[in-house]
Scaffold this active site. Structure first.
Site, PDB file in Angstrom:
ATOM      1  N   HIS A 199       0.832  -1.202   0.000  1.00 58.32           N
ATOM      2  CA  HIS A 199       0.000   0.000   0.000  1.00 58.32           C
ATOM      3  C   HIS A 199       0.875   1.264   0.000  1.00 58.32           C
ATOM      4  O   HIS A 199       0.733   2.130  -0.868  1.00 58.32           O
ATOM      5  CB  HIS A 199      -0.912  -0.022   1.244  1.00 58.32           C
ATOM      6  CG  HIS A 199      -1.790   1.183   1.381  1.00 58.32           C
ATOM      7  ND1 HIS A 199      -3.142   1.141   1.118  1.00 58.32           N
ATOM      8  CD2 HIS A 199      -1.523   2.468   1.722  1.00 58.32           C
ATOM      9  CE1 HIS A 199      -3.659   2.348   1.307  1.00 58.32           C
ATOM     10  NE2 HIS A 199      -2.693   3.171   1.671  1.00 58.32           N
ATOM     11  N   GLU A 200       1.779   1.347   0.968  1.00 58.61           N
ATOM     12  CA  GLU A 200       2.624   2.549   1.054  1.00 58.61           C
ATOM     13  C   GLU A 200       3.533   2.654  -0.173  1.00 58.61           C
ATOM     14  O   GLU A 200       3.823   3.748  -0.653  1.00 58.61           O
ATOM     15  CB  GLU A 200       3.442   2.548   2.348  1.00 58.61           C
ATOM     16  CG  GLU A 200       2.603   2.548   3.624  1.00 58.61           C
ATOM     17  CD  GLU A 200       1.495   3.591   3.655  1.00 58.61           C
ATOM     18  OE1 GLU A 200       1.621   4.654   3.020  1.00 58.61           O
ATOM     19  OE2 GLU A 200       0.467   3.329   4.301  1.00 58.61           O
TER      20      GLU A 200
ATOM     21  N   HIS B 178       1.729   4.442  -2.880  1.00 56.26           N
ATOM     22  CA  HIS B 178       1.814   5.905  -2.740  1.00 56.26           C
ATOM     23  C   HIS B 178       3.177   6.388  -3.234  1.00 56.26           C
ATOM     24  O   HIS B 178       3.282   7.405  -3.917  1.00 56.26           O
ATOM     25  CB  HIS B 178       1.664   6.308  -1.273  1.00 56.26           C
ATOM     26  CG  HIS B 178       0.258   6.227  -0.739  1.00 56.26           C
ATOM     27  ND1 HIS B 178      -0.799   6.835  -1.354  1.00 56.26           N
ATOM     28  CD2 HIS B 178      -0.243   5.622   0.366  1.00 56.26           C
ATOM     29  CE1 HIS B 178      -1.909   6.608  -0.640  1.00 56.26           C
ATOM     30  NE2 HIS B 178      -1.597   5.870   0.403  1.00 56.26           N
TER      31      HIS B 178
ATOM     32  N   HIS C   4       3.409   6.601  -6.942  1.00 58.93           N
ATOM     33  CA  HIS C   4       2.666   7.768  -7.434  1.00 58.93           C
ATOM     34  C   HIS C   4       3.576   9.014  -7.379  1.00 58.93           C
ATOM     35  O   HIS C   4       3.603   9.833  -8.294  1.00 58.93           O
ATOM     36  CB  HIS C   4       1.440   7.972  -6.537  1.00 58.93           C
ATOM     37  CG  HIS C   4       0.314   8.724  -7.174  1.00 58.93           C
ATOM     38  ND1 HIS C   4      -0.856   9.002  -6.511  1.00 58.93           N
ATOM     39  CD2 HIS C   4       0.171   9.270  -8.397  1.00 58.93           C
ATOM     40  CE1 HIS C   4      -1.666   9.676  -7.310  1.00 58.93           C
ATOM     41  NE2 HIS C   4      -1.065   9.858  -8.461  1.00 58.93           N
TER      42      HIS C   4
HETATM   43 ZN   LIG Z   1      -2.878   5.201   1.922  1.00 58.41          ZN
END
Ligand SMILES: [Zn+2]
Length: 687
Positions: A472-473, A476, A479
């Site tokens: 998940h991290e 990010h 991105h």
């Molecule tokens: Zn998040």
């Protein structure tokens, strides 16, 4: 004490990465004073410039000044979060008012606002590069939301409100961290710890030894708290820890000094006041202006619709658990501190594996290599370990290279839980991609988790949930790092609607459920054996174990956040707890402990950026599940679909609406089906 001269202050060195080997708390005050003063001078010269307003006379010089503040303040903010101690905390608190005041003044500067309007009004504006046009349009919106159009008295009041809110958010986080760290339970009788996994015991033993104490030290940090609640056979121990955890930083907590009750009330009063000064009925309405969702009603309807679909599944989940606990565990009443324990036992029985056994297949080095391989396959990049000064010896540093071998970004990975580090997991930008003259400044990200640490004689091994957090991290991070935008304000995650920010992160989570990904990242810590296919199949079968309850939990938090910031009147007689109780009676299917003070540690909405935005997780989950469903179609080649995801979503940053990026990738508007399917909620009632 005399200040460090600017030339010797490492926070003012922007020639490369932050100099974590040199930055100290005493550098903060002089650096921030210097940066704020020089940014104010830049603003002054732009505002009083007689030349026509152009990109180069208005936006560019301001971007440079803001970039320096972002980088220095970003490092300070980061250090205060990951190596919190009294020195850093004081330095952060002392500098915070001046930084907040600068940004408030900037947002309210009517002369600067006029320069931007002039720039947007010239005929050539239409021919400006779209990314630049987007920056100017966003700025105009932000000037309005910052109060640039307000009369002087309201402006002054809004500035006070922003200043107090910034301090309250820091206070909320400090209270939570102090309350979490202050609690410890020393256990000397091994029989009281029966059922607790060995890796957790090893760490607890090491923690006690480090303090010269016998036995085991239990804490409220996730890698200790969660396994104790899920595995300890000792019901009284679970009850003790549950109470300590659920009352952190509250009126029922260990110290009045850390009680967040008044902090929460004050935050809500001030947020409503800020919204009303700006002409909005409540904070939620203000908060939604730059988001994808159009109105409070749209968000409430979205959450309630999902809640209605999930509720029958959650009710069945809970009924199954109650029945199992009574018949197999002899627990006639299922208390809140029994739920994790009974769930783990039921899951083990139903699917014949336990998370703690499973984690032994996932040592850290294999997991990281597997994670990097997915990103490399999908996006045509390569990731390699590198070295740079960091804030703690456990922190890793990595480089991201494109297909031609050129460096495109770098990131820090701070993996383990430890004292003095804020809980949870989060990504922050250290440096944003932007063109400065002939040079392109490459992006750098901070990835922070609170996962299990290695022990003296065993490497770190991660549960599947911990691996999902890491993915998940990392999403990010991608991105932030894979952007191709060169314009500050819309590169990376900047300028992306907040309720779309969780798209890349939750998108990456999906790969944790793919056999060809997972099987590549396993080697049992004792035998070196890879994960058996049979065990993976059982994991997949268990994927939607209690997904109804999990969905309802998210809906509960999202509704509470939205109602608290819209219909709730913070100046009235009802308390925030009343709102929470009401939401729970509407959607919840599990009874809560009477002492449960969940709100007092809900840092996402009181100290993070998720105020009137917690719904974003579910909102973006619709997008991420639907985007990922491309990879589930027959004959899809991952590198091809991955490259398109990078081109249309990751690389675009905030240069266009998130919906536009989604449609460009998916070829149509988002649909709810994939999320429901992934959560096993495809039929209207449980099978
Ligand atoms: Zn998040």
């Amino acid at each position: 004490m005399s200040d460090t001269p600017p030339s010797d202050n490492p926070l003012l060195d922007f020639s490369g990465l932050p100099r974590f080997d040199a930055i100290r708390a005493e550098h903060v005050a002089p650096a921030m004073r210097n940066l704020v003063e020089s940014a104010r001078a830049t603003v002054e010269s732009i505002a009083t410039d007689n030349r026509p307003a152009t990109w180069d006379t208005v936006v560019e010089p301001l971007a440079g000044a803001l970039d320096r503040i972002d980088r220095a303040w970003g490092a300070v903010h980061h250090l205060n979060a990951v190596v919190s101690n009294p020195g850093w905390r004081d330095a952060y608190h002392d500098a915070l008012p001046a930084v907040t005041a600068f940004f408030t003044d900037l947002g309210q500067d009517v002369r600067l606002y006029a320069r931007y309007r002039e720039l947007a009004g010239v005929p050539s504006f239409a021919t400006l590069d779209p990314a630049r046009r987007r920056v100017v349009t966003n700025e105009l919106r932000d000037f309005r939301l910052g109060g640039a159009e307000l009369p002087p008295a309201e402006k002054a009041r809004l500035k006070e409100v922003h200043a107090e809110l910034a301090l309250l958010a820091a206070r909320f986080e400090d209270n939570l961290l102090d309350a979490t760290n202050a609690w410890a339970l020393y256990v000397t009788d091994a029989s009281e710890l029966s059922g607790v996994p060995q890796s957790v015991l090893d760490e607890a033993r090491a923690a006690a030894m480090a303090e010269g104490k016998p036995g085991w030290k239990l804490t409220l940090r996730m890698p200790c708290y969660l396994p104790v609640l899920s595995h300890a056979d000792n019901r009284a121990l679970r009850a003790t820890m549950h109470r300590a955890f659920a009352t952190r930083a509250s009126d029922l907590g260990a110290s009045e000094a850390w009680d967040n009750t008044a902090v929460i009330r004050r935050i809500l009063v001030l947020r409503r006041e800020a919204a009303q000064i700006l002409g909005y009925p409540n904070f939620a309405a203000l908060s939604l202006v730059p988001k994808m969702a159009k109105s409070v009603d749209e968000v409430l309807e979205f959450l309630r619709d999902l809640g209605r679909r999930a509720k029958p599944f959650a009710e069945r989940d809970y009924a199954d658990l109650v029945e199992f606990a009574a018949s197999e565990l002899g627990l006639d009443t299922l208390e809140p501190w029994d739920r994790g324990y009974a769930s783990e036992k039921l899951k083990t029985k139903r699917y014949a594996f336990s998370e703690q056994e499973l984690r032994r297949y996932f040592p850290e080095d294999k997991v990281l290599a597997g994670l990097f391989r997915v990103a490399e396959t999908l996006y045509g990049i390569s990731i390699r370990k590198s070295a740079a000064p960091t804030w703690h010896p456990d922190v890793g540093f990595f480089e991201v290279l494109d297909a031609s071998g050129a460096l495109i970004g770098q990131f820090y990975l701070d993996t383990y839980a430890r004292a003095g580090k804020q809980g949870g997991a989060w990504q922050d930008d250290a440096i944003n991609r932007r063109r400065a003259g002939a040079e392109v400044q490459l992006p750098v990200a901070y990835l922070n988790c609170n996962l299990s640490a290695p022990t003296a004689n065993a490497p770190a091994t991660f549960t599947h949930d911990e691996i999902i957090t890491l993915f998940h991290e990392f999403g990010h991070g991608l991105h932030q790092l894979l952007t191709r935008v060169e314009v500050a304000g819309v590169s990376g995650i900047q300028g992306v609607e907040w309720d779309a920010v969780e798209l890349p992160s939750q998108f990456m989570e999906n790969f944790c459920w793919e056999w060809n990904v997972l099987s590549q990242m396993t080697a049992h810590v004792d035998t070196g054996e890879p994960l058996p296919r049979q065990l993976f199949d059982r994991m997949v079968a268990a994927r939607n174990f209690q997904s109804g309850l999990a969905t309802i939990g998210q809906i509960e938090s999202g509704l509470f956040d939205m109602l608290l910031h819209s219909s709730y009147d913070p100046g009235g007689d009802r308390t925030p707890q009343d709102v929470l109780d009401e939401v729970r009676s509407e959607v919840s299917v599990t009874p809560k402990a009477p002492y449960d003070r969940f709100m007092h540690s809900f840092a996402h909405i009181f100290a993070g950026g998720y105020a009137a935005g917690y719904y974003s997780y579910k909102w973006a989950a619709v997008l991420s599940a639907d985007a990922f469903s491309v990879f589930e179609e027959d004959g899809v080649e991952w590198p091809v679909a991955g490259e398109r995801f990078r081109d249309e979503v990751l690389a675009r940053g905030g240069t266009r609406d998130a919906m536009e990026s989604f449609v460009a990738f998916r070829g149509r508007a988002p649909q709810l089906d994939a999320l429901l399917r992934h959560n096993g909620m495809t039929t209207p009632t449980p099978p």
